[in-house]
Design a protein around this motif. Structure first.
Motif, short mmCIF file in Angstrom:
data_model
loop_
_atom_site.label_atom_id
_atom_site.label_comp_id
_atom_site.label_asym_id
_atom_site.label_seq_id
_atom_site.Cartn_x
_atom_site.Cartn_y
_atom_site.Cartn_z
N TYR A 84 0.81 -1.21 0.00
CA TYR A 84 0.00 0.00 0.00
C TYR A 84 0.85 1.28 0.00
CZ TYR A 84 -3.92 -3.12 0.89
OH TYR A 84 -4.85 -4.10 0.78
N ILE A 85 1.64 1.48 1.04
CA ILE A 85 2.38 2.74 1.15
C ILE A 85 3.41 2.88 0.04
CG2 ILE A 85 3.99 4.06 2.60
CD1 ILE A 85 2.53 2.93 5.04
N LEU A 86 4.19 1.84 -0.24
CA LEU A 86 5.22 1.93 -1.26
C LEU A 86 4.62 2.18 -2.63
CD1 LEU A 86 8.23 1.75 -1.83
CD2 LEU A 86 7.97 -0.71 -2.19
N ARG A 87 3.48 1.58 -2.91
CA ARG A 87 2.81 1.78 -4.20
C ARG A 87 2.41 3.23 -4.41
NH1 ARG A 87 -3.41 0.64 -5.54
NH2 ARG A 87 -3.37 0.97 -7.79
N ILE A 88 1.77 3.82 -3.38
CA ILE A 88 1.32 5.20 -3.51
C ILE A 88 2.52 6.15 -3.55
CG2 ILE A 88 -0.07 7.02 -2.49
CD1 ILE A 88 -1.65 4.65 -3.60
N LEU A 89 3.54 5.86 -2.75
CA LEU A 89 4.73 6.70 -2.75
C LEU A 89 5.43 6.66 -4.10
CD1 LEU A 89 6.48 8.55 -1.03
CD2 LEU A 89 7.77 6.54 -0.28
N ALA A 90 5.50 5.47 -4.69
CA ALA A 90 6.12 5.33 -6.02
C ALA A 90 5.32 6.11 -7.06
CB ALA A 90 6.20 3.86 -6.40
N ALA A 91 4.01 6.02 -6.99
CA ALA A 91 3.16 6.77 -7.93
C ALA A 91 3.36 8.27 -7.76
CB ALA A 91 1.69 6.41 -7.70
N LEU A 92 3.51 8.70 -6.52
CA LEU A 92 3.70 10.11 -6.24
C LEU A 92 5.03 10.61 -6.82
CD1 LEU A 92 2.31 12.45 -4.77
CD2 LEU A 92 3.53 11.77 -2.69
N VAL A 93 6.08 9.84 -6.62
CA VAL A 93 7.40 10.21 -7.13
C VAL A 93 7.39 10.25 -8.66
CG1 VAL A 93 9.81 9.46 -7.38
CG2 VAL A 93 8.69 9.36 -5.14
N ILE A 94 6.85 9.22 -9.27
CA ILE A 94 6.85 9.12 -10.73
C ILE A 94 6.01 10.23 -11.37
CG2 ILE A 94 6.07 7.72 -12.70
CD1 ILE A 94 6.83 5.23 -11.02
N PHE A 95 4.81 10.44 -10.85
CA PHE A 95 3.92 11.38 -11.52
C PHE A 95 4.21 12.84 -11.19
CE2 PHE A 95 1.73 7.51 -12.53
CZ PHE A 95 1.23 7.78 -13.79
N TRP A 333 -4.26 1.49 -19.66
CA TRP A 333 -4.26 0.08 -20.08
C TRP A 333 -2.91 -0.29 -20.69
CZ3 TRP A 333 -4.00 -2.52 -24.85
CH2 TRP A 333 -4.38 -3.86 -24.82
N ILE A 334 -2.35 0.60 -21.49
CA ILE A 334 -1.04 0.34 -22.11
C ILE A 334 0.06 0.38 -21.05
CG2 ILE A 334 0.70 1.27 -23.70
CD1 ILE A 334 -1.68 2.28 -25.42
N LEU A 335 0.03 1.38 -20.18
CA LEU A 335 1.07 1.50 -19.15
C LEU A 335 1.08 0.32 -18.19
CD1 LEU A 335 0.82 5.32 -18.32
CD2 LEU A 335 2.66 4.16 -19.54
N LYS A 336 -0.11 -0.26 -17.96
CA LYS A 336 -0.19 -1.41 -17.06
C LYS A 336 0.46 -2.66 -17.66
CE LYS A 336 -4.00 -2.22 -14.72
NZ LYS A 336 -3.60 -2.15 -13.31
N LYS A 337 0.79 -2.60 -18.94
CA LYS A 337 1.50 -3.71 -19.57
C LYS A 337 3.00 -3.67 -19.23
CE LYS A 337 -2.19 -5.14 -21.76
NZ LYS A 337 -2.84 -6.44 -21.41
N ILE A 338 3.47 -2.51 -18.77
CA ILE A 338 4.88 -2.38 -18.38
C ILE A 338 5.04 -2.94 -16.97
CG2 ILE A 338 6.77 -0.75 -17.99
CD1 ILE A 338 5.33 1.15 -19.93
N ILE A 340 7.00 -2.68 -14.32
CA ILE A 340 7.21 -1.83 -13.17
C ILE A 340 5.95 -1.03 -12.86
CG2 ILE A 340 8.53 0.14 -12.27
CD1 ILE A 340 10.91 -0.81 -13.88
N LEU A 341 5.30 -0.52 -13.89
CA LEU A 341 4.12 0.30 -13.70
C LEU A 341 2.87 -0.51 -13.39
CD1 LEU A 341 4.60 2.97 -16.51
CD2 LEU A 341 5.09 3.20 -14.06
N LYS A 342 2.86 -1.77 -13.76
CA LYS A 342 1.69 -2.62 -13.57
C LYS A 342 1.28 -2.66 -12.09
CE LYS A 342 -0.04 -7.33 -14.17
NZ LYS A 342 0.26 -8.71 -14.67
N ASN A 343 2.26 -2.79 -11.20
CA ASN A 343 1.96 -2.90 -9.77
C ASN A 343 1.66 -1.55 -9.13
OD1 ASN A 343 2.38 -5.70 -9.77
ND2 ASN A 343 4.59 -5.44 -9.50
N ILE A 344 1.95 -0.47 -9.86
CA ILE A 344 1.68 0.86 -9.34
C ILE A 344 0.29 1.35 -9.76
CG2 ILE A 344 2.40 3.28 -9.40
CD1 ILE A 344 5.26 2.29 -9.68
N LEU A 345 -0.01 1.14 -11.06
CA LEU A 345 -1.28 1.61 -11.61
C LEU A 345 -2.39 0.60 -11.43
CD1 LEU A 345 0.05 3.26 -14.89
CD2 LEU A 345 -0.50 4.36 -12.73
#
Length: 345
Positions: A84-95, A333-338, A340-345
């Motif tokens: 949970y926390i790492l996923r949201i933190l990763a999304a925050l950093v990336i976006f 949908w396309i990004l979720k195929k990657i 690293i991003l699949k587990n974030i999005l």
């Protein structure tokens, strides 16, 4: 409800809230950018449409509470941080990085150390694109989730009801005195509305708070009508203090969100058909759509200077919202195929 039914009902509300978020942000952005170019009444109606959709984030939080406060769900500290926390933190950093890069390109800024420093500053201070505030909210709620779960697990039903009443009174009702320039000196020491939504979602789903179907419909209808009417009054009469009436702690938004969540929570059955599949597919991409859609709103409205109020407003907004939703969905949908991003999005 069995597990399948529960997941379906929550998937439906997340999917519909996801679409509503795009409508909300489209009208809000358009009214901010072009509000001085349109009539007062048109601007008021535009603001009313966005304000009447403020139930979206509260319903997301209520769904989180209904799921994660469930006693039967095991939530270790390892799972909490990794899933949970790492996923949201990763999304925050990336976006925040993506959005800073987007602004740099569109505004013609030069690549340099200043861009990196400004990105770090925006990431830390929460001053990147405004819709990312929800990620900071989630991180805070997740950090406290072990203690919220203990409250839910060891509290009697009366205790949960008492907690909800205290939150509503101190965070939602007492601040209404600000409308007459009278600030209450009474407060609780954890004074944001979001834990209320977390526990309220749990309480409704567990049957601790029982909301009759017709009562829920009436609550949604009347609170929504009041938000629309009050928004029009606020903008036609220029009463700035009324802005608090459609914030997330507004009693009208609280009633509206609780009613909508209660209605969806009553949905039973495994679900079938095209609408069922459509909503489930949106739900799977809802987090990515939430993050990405503002790129297209900003690009079209701000940088392309597309004014949807010109010519046929209804057609313009309809096509704009549908287009942004479709593009955001397929990008997710396309990004979720990657991997690293699949587990974030």
């Amino acid at each position: 409800m069995n597990q399948a039914e529960r997941i379906n009902s929550f998937s439906y509300i997340r999917a519909i809230a996801c679409i509503a978020i795009i409508v909300l942000h489209t009208f809000a952005s358009a009214s901010i950018l072009f509000g001085d170019q349109i009539g007062v009444l048109t601007n008021a109606w535009s603001r009313a449409i966005s304000n009447v959709l403020m139930w979206t984030v509260p319903c997301f939080v209520m769904t989180t509470g209904a799921l994660l406060l469930e006693e039967s769900r095991k939530l270790t500290y390892e799972k909490l941080f990794k899933k949970y926390i790492l996923r949201i933190l990763a999304a925050l950093v990336i976006f925040t990085m993506v959005f800073r890069g987007f602004d740099m390109i569109m505004d013609g800024e030069q690549v340099g150390i200043g861009i990196l420093l400004s990105w770090i500053y925006e990431l830390f201070t929460g001053t990147s694109w405004s819709h990312l505030w929800y990620l900071y909210l989630l991180i805070g709620l997740y950090f406290l989730m072990p203690f919220y779960r203990k409250i839910a697990q060891f509290s009697e039903e009366f205790d949960i009801r008492y907690l909800l009443i205290i939150y509503v009174v101190f965070v939602s009702v007492l601040p209404l005195t600000n409308l007459i320039n009278l600030r209450s000196g009474f407060y609780i020491h954890v004074s944001t509305i979001y834990p209320f939504y977390l526990f309220c979602g749990y309480a409704i789903h567990k049957g601790i708070i029982k909301v009759n179907q017709w009562l829920a419909v009436a609550a949604v209808f009347f609170s929504s009508c009041l938000i629309v009417v009050l928004t029009i009054i606020r903008w036609t009469d220029s009463i700035d203090v009324m802005e608090q009436l459609w914030g997330y702690s507004s009693i009208f938004v609280v009633v509206q969100a609780v009613g909508i969540f209660a209605l969806f929570d009553k949905i039973k059955g495994k679900g079938s058909g095209l609408i069922h599949k459509f909503l489930l597919n949106i739900d799977r991409c809802s987090f990515g759509i939430y993050l990405i859609h503002m790129i297209f709103i900003r690009w079209i409205l701000r940088y392309m200077s597309f004014n949807p109020y010109k010519c046929n407003e209804i057609i313009n907004f309809f096509l704009l919202i549908i287009g942004i939703f479709i593009i955001s969905y397929f990008c997710t949908w396309i990004l979720k195929k990657i991997p690293i991003l699949k587990n974030i999005l």
